[in-house]
Write an enzyme that holds these catalytic residues in place. Structure first.
Site, PDB file in Angstrom:
ATOM      1  N   ASP A  88     -10.862   3.248   5.146  1.00  0.00           N
ATOM      2  CA  ASP A  88     -11.327   1.863   5.078  1.00  0.00           C
ATOM      3  C   ASP A  88     -12.849   1.781   5.074  1.00  0.00           C
ATOM      4  OD1 ASP A  88      -9.265   0.007   4.746  1.00  0.00           O
ATOM      5  OD2 ASP A  88      -8.637   0.157   6.839  1.00  0.00           O
TER       6      ASP A  88
ATOM      7  N   LYS B 154       0.828  -1.208   0.000  1.00  0.00           N
ATOM      8  CA  LYS B 154       0.000   0.000   0.000  1.00  0.00           C
ATOM      9  C   LYS B 154       0.865   1.263   0.000  1.00  0.00           C
ATOM     10  CE  LYS B 154      -3.762  -2.307   2.486  1.00  0.00           C
ATOM     11  NZ  LYS B 154      -4.468  -2.486   3.765  1.00  0.00           N
TER      12      LYS B 154
ATOM     13  N   GLN C  95      -4.050  -1.479  10.154  1.00  0.00           N
ATOM     14  CA  GLN C  95      -4.000  -2.820   9.581  1.00  0.00           C
ATOM     15  C   GLN C  95      -4.476  -3.860  10.606  1.00  0.00           C
ATOM     16  OE1 GLN C  95      -3.346  -3.590   6.380  1.00  0.00           O
ATOM     17  NE2 GLN C  95      -3.848  -5.706   6.846  1.00  0.00           N
TER      18      GLN C  95
END
Length: 312
Positions: free
Chosen positions: A127, A60, A104
């Site tokens: 997210d 990412k 994460q």
């Protein structure tokens, strides 16, 4: 734009090509914002040392660099407390150079993951996990949608798959994929059914689907008889196969896969049995289907967050 590859089993919906197109669009958006003195920024928080998570987060961060976004990787030790993490998120919420905050998962068991996700500023929730964004999504108002479901919609649209008026069935009701995918499909005027482990006569329900989204987290769960001939099958699952007997159940006669399995001792399969793709009119492969879209949509969400935060 229509993206697919012809095969004997129907159309392969090429997620890698679609993801590349989205990244190109994001890079153009970044250039336009740069002309205004704005550089979208993403903070990626990775706790401890989980090899799979490390690879994913670094991918990412690398993609941010390729597209011109600012990124910062923050790696608290595995011993970090919930209170220390909350303090970190508070600081990131206050930073104007950070438009997106990514935590994460999974986090260590002693850390309250739900509390942390809820502490992220909804405007920086790239997210799309925050209850505020979930509520906006349900209401059909502008929101940061979870990356994987948003990627599913992009695959369908960019592959020329009709959504409006179609029967869409989602197998799996998670807050991360199943529920938001249902909302996004509903906003595109599909007739949506959500199925789960308690659904009676599941195969009968899935066999009525024009669009079938498998997101239940069980290897090869969707079998050929569960798929309506000609349906579009979107396989969100990623399951690692390490046992030879299980490999044979999914990939018997597949020489290329057998060679890879022999070398690595494992391979991956989605939530859809590979034989089911022979029934489908179009489908996403695993790998190379939905997976590449997740990172692409994260980049898109970060740029969108940068614009929304500034009222652009």
């Amino acid at each position: 734009m229509t993206v697919w590859e012809k095969t004997g089993m129907g159309r392969v919906l090429d997620g890698t090509t679609i993801a590349a197109a989205i990244k190109t669009e994001v890079a153009e958006e970044v250039k336009l914002l740069a002309a205004r003195g704005i550089r979208p920024g993403l903070a990626a928080v990775l706790v401890g040392h989980v090899p799979a998570s490390e690879i994913y987060v670094r991918s990412k961060v690398k993609t941010c660099g390729e597209l011109g976004l600012f990124s910062e990787m923050i790696e608290p030790p595995e011993t970090v407390t919930t209170e220390e993490m909350l303090d970190l998120i508070t600081k990131l919420n206050a930073r104007d150079d950070i438009d997106g905050i990514l935590i994460q998962l999974p986090l260590p068991k002693h850390v309250n993951a739900k509390l942390l996700l809820d502490s992220v500023d909804p405007e920086k929730d790239v997210d799309g996990f925050h209850p505020w964004n979930a509520g906006l999504l349900q209401a059909g108002r502008p929101a940061l949608a979870p990356c994987t479901p948003a990627g599913v919609i992009e695959i369908l649209k960019r592959s020329g798959i009709a959504i409006s008026g179609q029967n869409a069935v989602i197998v799996g009701r998670s807050d991360i994929v199943g529920k938001p995918a249902a909302m996004l499909l509903l906003h595109e005027n599909a007739t949506v059914t959500i199925c789960h482990s308690k659904t009676r006569d599941l195969g009968k329900v899935t066999h009525e689907a024009d669009i079938l989204v498998a997101a239940i987290g069980r290897a090869g769960f969707i079998t050929p008889e569960m798929v309506k001939p000609g349906a579009t099958v979107i396989d969100v699952g990623i399951n690692r196969v390490t046992e030879l007997a299980e490999f044979e159940r999914f990939f018997a006669g597949d020489g290329r896969r057998a060679e890879i399995f022999s070398k690595r001792g494992s391979t991956i399969v989605g939530d859809v049995h590979p034989k089911a793709f022979e029934v489908a009119g179009a489908y996403t492969p695993v790998p190379g289907g939905v997976g590449p879209l997740t990172i692409a949509m994260l980049m898109s969400n970060t740029v969108r967050a940068a614009r929304m935060r500034r009222g652009l």
